[in-house]
Write an enzyme that holds these catalytic residues in place. Structure first.
Site, PDB file in Angstrom:
ATOM      1  N   ALA A 264      -3.016  -3.655   0.957  1.00 27.67           N
ATOM      2  CA  ALA A 264      -3.931  -3.545  -0.190  1.00 27.67           C
ATOM      3  C   ALA A 264      -3.414  -4.348  -1.376  1.00 27.67           C
ATOM      4  O   ALA A 264      -3.525  -3.948  -2.529  1.00 27.67           O
ATOM      5  CB  ALA A 264      -4.193  -2.093  -0.581  1.00 27.67           C
TER       6      ALA A 264
ATOM      7  N   SER B 161      -6.177  -7.490   6.297  1.00 24.55           N
ATOM      8  CA  SER B 161      -7.233  -6.878   7.124  1.00 24.55           C
ATOM      9  C   SER B 161      -8.069  -7.912   7.871  1.00 24.55           C
ATOM     10  O   SER B 161      -9.182  -7.627   8.296  1.00 24.55           O
ATOM     11  CB  SER B 161      -8.141  -5.990   6.264  1.00 24.55           C
TER      12      SER B 161
ATOM     13  N   SER C 218      -7.083  -2.180   7.747  1.00 22.72           N
ATOM     14  CA  SER C 218      -5.865  -1.563   7.204  1.00 22.72           C
ATOM     15  C   SER C 218      -5.849  -1.422   5.688  1.00 22.72           C
ATOM     16  O   SER C 218      -5.625  -0.338   5.149  1.00 22.72           O
ATOM     17  CB  SER C 218      -4.641  -2.366   7.654  1.00 22.72           C
ATOM     18  N   GLU C 219      -6.067  -2.538   4.981  1.00 28.82           N
ATOM     19  CA  GLU C 219      -5.917  -2.518   3.525  1.00 28.82           C
ATOM     20  C   GLU C 219      -6.812  -1.490   2.845  1.00 28.82           C
ATOM     21  O   GLU C 219      -6.442  -0.907   1.826  1.00 28.82           O
ATOM     22  CB  GLU C 219      -6.225  -3.908   2.957  1.00 28.82           C
ATOM     23  N   ASN C 220      -7.981  -1.299   3.385  1.00 25.01           N
ATOM     24  CA  ASN C 220      -8.927  -0.353   2.800  1.00 25.01           C
ATOM     25  C   ASN C 220      -8.304   1.026   2.610  1.00 25.01           C
ATOM     26  O   ASN C 220      -8.578   1.715   1.632  1.00 25.01           O
ATOM     27  CB  ASN C 220     -10.153  -0.264   3.720  1.00 25.01           C
TER      28      ASN C 220
END
Length: 946
Positions: free
Chosen positions: A536, A699, A871-873
């Site tokens: 993120a 991501s 992933s980053e979310n």
């Protein structure tokens, strides 16, 4: 040194060992070939080295051999099960998502075995308490899957279930996309302790390998006068000392920055410092010796004479008017990027019915991967410089170091080692650069393994940030204007800075409709660490300011923060902060899904709150973006003589389930051929043989690698397809002169996006977004101020889910990092924060066991089979929901993270006396209006692909 001979019963067999009495049990066991005993912290803090010693669980890295009795019984992971005869715990770890990077896996399984030997029917809380008491740490999974796996295995061991019950089965329709498809071969290697990570590979190196130790002066900013290594050369086993003069190339790690407003080039970073030390953890020499111990002893004998310069250990010190330039020719605030939307905000804010403002600080977040950084380098039999490293950007790393080490990029080969966690930091090729330079200078293979304190000061961190924000709203609760200054502390060097700032422009005010915005995002040097990528990237800092100020406005207006967000979230057709129209946009539907959960949580908090334990509920909006205008990926697909297929790629697996996702995508893409799953395999992450699939970060990988895999499959099937609709065999392909390997390609859709304007921040830079909404339920101890997160809820939309086990794992893991970031993790003191525990790594009982994931289903039209990224979310903003929940519980806002018990207690005590502990506005240079006026007066050419 004193030697002793012992007989030990290891995994049921009597073995004689000769060892130093001061050695650790972990080192002795690893020397016996039992490399399932991993050494992470080497300080008894992570549990990766867990063994069962005479019936009791022990952390073998801190167990000296002089404390081990003759004829002791020892069980390691290798004694619990084998690849052909897995223990229920090992099978459960595979099936229930207990494996991500896998570095902690052997220690956890051994620990769980010790627990179940004593208590075959534990509760979930007893499992969590056991892992906490015995310091079994996982950085990847958020702990929930590990408890799930333990409970499932316990049922089998009690005879209440069978191994078949806890083993994944391909559905009857053959469709595995969208299921909890686990790891296959790599999963078995991880649960049996047979996966070779970086330090394990050092044991595989030939006898003439030299072991490296870094010389790191205890200073953050200085001119180097001399480096005297004459005494080191005389010490036992030393083969040489490498300094900047021995580097064959430019001695720079290249990370060019192309923004037209940047005052630096991105070529400031020396591999080995030559003239100056720029930060804590900079290296001035590398000692090479026959053993690691000899190298480290000799490194202590190197004398560095230097002239200390003013050192700025945070950006607020560095940007003061009288501060000296850290890099000559560049101001310490070296990049400013304005954001201008709508009308000038000054008059709007002055006349607004409601205005709130706040100043916020986010700390440097250490990645806290359990495996310390390590690498090997040598000249291969093909003449190429070969580097083995836990890289998550193989081709990128080659390009970053080629000129610096003096080897053409085409003559460098990087192979990814098994990776014990990264979360972004191993995008930076620092340790492999040291290894490469020394292999070239000394003409011998080399290996380097950092101690954990070295790892902490040498590797990069999430950048700290300071921000000043004002939000204006009308009497009806509609947002009218946003103003902000956001400064990222990037430390001593430049990495991805323009992307860091670009993403902040997208994030500030997202996803609300704010008609008028004036802001500036900035990057500043300091002498403390350096900024590198972290899950993120950029959004964590921006959302801290943005989602906090939203909550503050709701509180001022007396509107529920849920309702205030619902009112102001942009509708389709309204424009974002950077001026593009929102479309295919799901936040209102997602909030509708969360609302009943939110109402229940508020009632629960009110009913269960006491004078001693105050409870609260907080929410935050999260998101992430992918698909910049230049992104692309390549994947090669090969048909083999036996009818099997091989996927060649550099989808670097750093624990995010790349293997499972890649197999699923390939299997699904080849469904017209009805290829059995066992006929598909991967050949990945070796740049000599694998095409460039890009960075495992942002991501993007499932999205682009998946699309490239589909493209490759379609091309290969087109070649195989006969006129009658059947398909050619390998032999028929060869006989007809048709290629049996094709390369698939995927890129961002052309003409859809373009980088944001350098003068206004307006534009549409990313064509794909991932959406989330978080709810945190917390409990505050009224006496100590300690915060406990009781439950985490997330509603997310990431498109079609490809691998449910992988996505859940990323959600649990990302949210666990958020809990740590909100409450305890920090890297501001290189001594205090040099260990895992010192830096605040999250332990099992500190992460809630109750985590609810709710999926909003949609389709990403450019993604593989409708999938987006992931992933980053899940690390974007849950930390702000926790901070907002603290305020909801006890009426105090924490402006400077992390929200330690001391900070929360001090804020509560201040509130009791009618005060508020609120930071003064941070000095970030000129006033916002003066800053923007200056930038307006000095426009720069806006280049599409800077």
């Amino acid at each position: 040194m004193g030697l002793q001979k012992l007989w030990l019963k290891i995994n049921g067999a009597d073995r004689m060992v000769v060892c130093d009495t001061e050695e650790s049990l972990a080192r002795v066991l690893r020397r016996q070939g039992l490399t399932g005993v991993k050494v992470g912290c080497d300080a008894g803090q992570c549990g990766t080295c867990s063994v069962i010693l005479n019936g009791e669980l022990a952390r073998s890295c801190v167990k000296q051999m002089k404390t081990i009795a003759d004829r002791s019984k020892i069980t390691t992971i290798e004694g619990i099960g084998t690849p052909n005869n897995l223990d229920p715990l090992q099978q459960a770890w595979i099936t229930y998502g207990g494996i991500q990077c896998g570095f902690c896996t052997p220690g956890f399984i051994v620990s769980a075995k010790a627990l179940l030997d004593k208590n075959p029917n534990p509760t979930r809380q007893e499992v969590r308490a056991w892992f906490t008491k015995n310091r079994n740490i996982c950085r990847c999974t958020g702990y929930k899957p590990l408890v799930d796996a333990t409970m499932a295995a316990a049922k089998v061991m009690r005879g209440e279930a069978t191994m078949d019950d806890i083993t994944y089965k391909v559905p009857a329709d053959g469709k595995i996309y969208g299921t909890r498809f686990p790891r296959r071969e790599s999963g078995i290697a991880r649960v049996t302790g047979l996966a070779n990570y970086g330090d394990d590979m050092s044991l595989q190196m030939p006898e003439d390998t030299l072991h490296l130790a870094l010389v790191i002066p205890d200073v953050a900013h200085a001119k180097i006068k001399s480096v005297d290594y004459s005494e080191a050369l005389k010490m036992t086993g030393v083969a040489g000392v490498v300094t900047a003069k021995d580097v064959k190339g430019t001695n720079r790690i290249a990370f060019p920055i192309g923004h037209p407003r940047a005052e630096c080039t991105g070529l400031e970073r020396p591999i080995i410092c030559d003239e100056k030390i720029f930060k804590i953890g900079d290296v001035v020499a590398v000692v090479a010796a026959d053993t690691r111990d000899h190298a480290r002893a000799a490194a202590k004998a190197v004398k560095v004479d230097y002239e200390q310069l003013p050192q700025y250990l945070n950006q607020l010190e560095a940007i003061m008017p009288d501060s000296v330039q850290i890099h000559e020719g560049a101001n310490n605030i070296y990049l400013k990027w304005p954001l201008k939307k709508g009308a000038d905000t000054k008059e709007i804010v002055e006349k607004a019915e409601n205005v709130v403002e706040g100043s916020f600080y986010t700390q440097r977040e250490p990645h806290l991967a359990l495996e310390p950084d390590c690498a090997q380098a040598y000249i291969g039999d093909d003449g190429m410089l070969t580097i083995q490293y836990k890289s998550q950007f193989l081709y990128g790393n080659i390009n970053m170091i080629a000129a610096g080490i003096g080897v053409p990029a085409e003559n460098i080969r990087i192979i990814q080692n098994e990776t014990g966690g990264s979360f972004g930091y191993s995008v930076s090729p620092v340790t492999p650069a040291y290894a490469a330079v020394c292999a070239l200078a000394l003409g011998r293979p080399v290996s380097i393994v950092l101690t954990y304190p070295e790892h902490q000061i040498v590797t990069g961190k999430r950048s700290a940030s300071n921000s000043n924000v004002r939000l204006a709203c009308d009497k009806d609760g509609k947002i009218k204007a946003l103003e902000y200054k956001l400064c990222y502390e990037t430390g001593a060097y430049v990495e991805y800075t323009q992307i860091l700032l670009l993403k902040s422009l997208v994030c500030m005010g997202f996803p609300y409709y704010i008609p008028n915005i004036r802001g500036v995002s900035m990057a500043a040097f300091s002498n403390f660490s350096y900024c590198t990528t972290y899950r993120a990237f950029s959004f964590v800092q921006a959302f801290t300011a943005s989602e906090s100020i939203i909550d503050m406005m709701a509180e001022k207006l007396g509107i529920d923060p849920f309702d205030f967000r619902y009112k102001n979230i942009a509708r389709p057709g309204e424009t974002s902060s950077t001026g593009h129209e929102y479309n295919e946009y799901y936040y209102h539907e997602m909030m509708d899904m969360l609302r009943p959960k939110y109402e229940e949580a508020k009632k629960r908090a009110k009913a269960e709150s006491t004078l001693a334990k105050k409870r609260g509920v907080g929410i935050s909006i999260g998101a992430y973006i992918l698909g910049d205008p230049t992104d692309h990926a390549s994947v090669a697909l090969e048909l083999c003589k036996d009818g099997s297929f091989v996927n060649h790629n550099t989808w670097q697996d750093v624990g995010q389930h790349a293997e499972g996702s890649c197999l699923m995508l390939t299997y699904e893409a080849l469904r017209p051929l009805n290829v059995p799953l066992e006929k598909i395999r991967l050949e990945a992450n070796d740049t000599k043989y694998s095409p460039d699939t890009g960075l495992s970060g942002g991501s993007r990988m499932h999205y682009y690698a998946g699309a490239a895999t589909i493209d490759a499959a379609n091309k290969l099937m087109d070649l195989m397809r006969k006129k009658d609709g059947t398909y050619r065999t390998y032999d028929e392909m060869v006989a007809e002169g048709l290629p049996t390997m094709v390369e698939g390609y995927a890129s961002s859709p052309q003409g859809v996006t373009k980088f944001l304007d350098a003068n206004t921040g307006q534009g549409f830079a990313y064509h794909e977004k991932l959406y989330s909404i978080y709810m945190a339920e917390v409990e505050i101890d009224s006496v100590t101020g300690k915060t406990k997160v009781l439950k985490a809820t997330c509603v997310a939309d990431i498109g079609k889910i490809g691998n449910l086990q992988g996505v859940e794992g990323q959600a649990y893991g990302g949210m666990s990092h958020c809990v740590g970031f909100a409450l305890k993790e920090d890297f501001s003191d290189p001594k205090k924060h040099s260990t895992l525990r010192g830096a605040g790594i999250l332990e099992c009982e500190e992460m809630p066991d109750e985590i609810e994931l709710i999926w909003h289903d949609s389709v990403r039209k450019w993604g593989p089979f409708g999938s987006g990224g992931c992933s980053e979310n899940f690390q974007s903003s849950f930390h702000v929901a926790i901070i907002n929940a603290i305020n909801n519980a006890v009426g105090v806002r924490i402006y400077e993270l992390p929200a330690t018990p001391e900070k929360v207690k001090a804020a509560m005590e201040a509130k009791a006396t009618g005060k508020e502990l609120k930071p003064e506005k941070y000095y970030l240079g000129l006033d916002l209006y003066d800053e923007l006026e200056y930038l307006d007066a000095h426009p720069v050419p806006d280049e599409e692909n800077f």
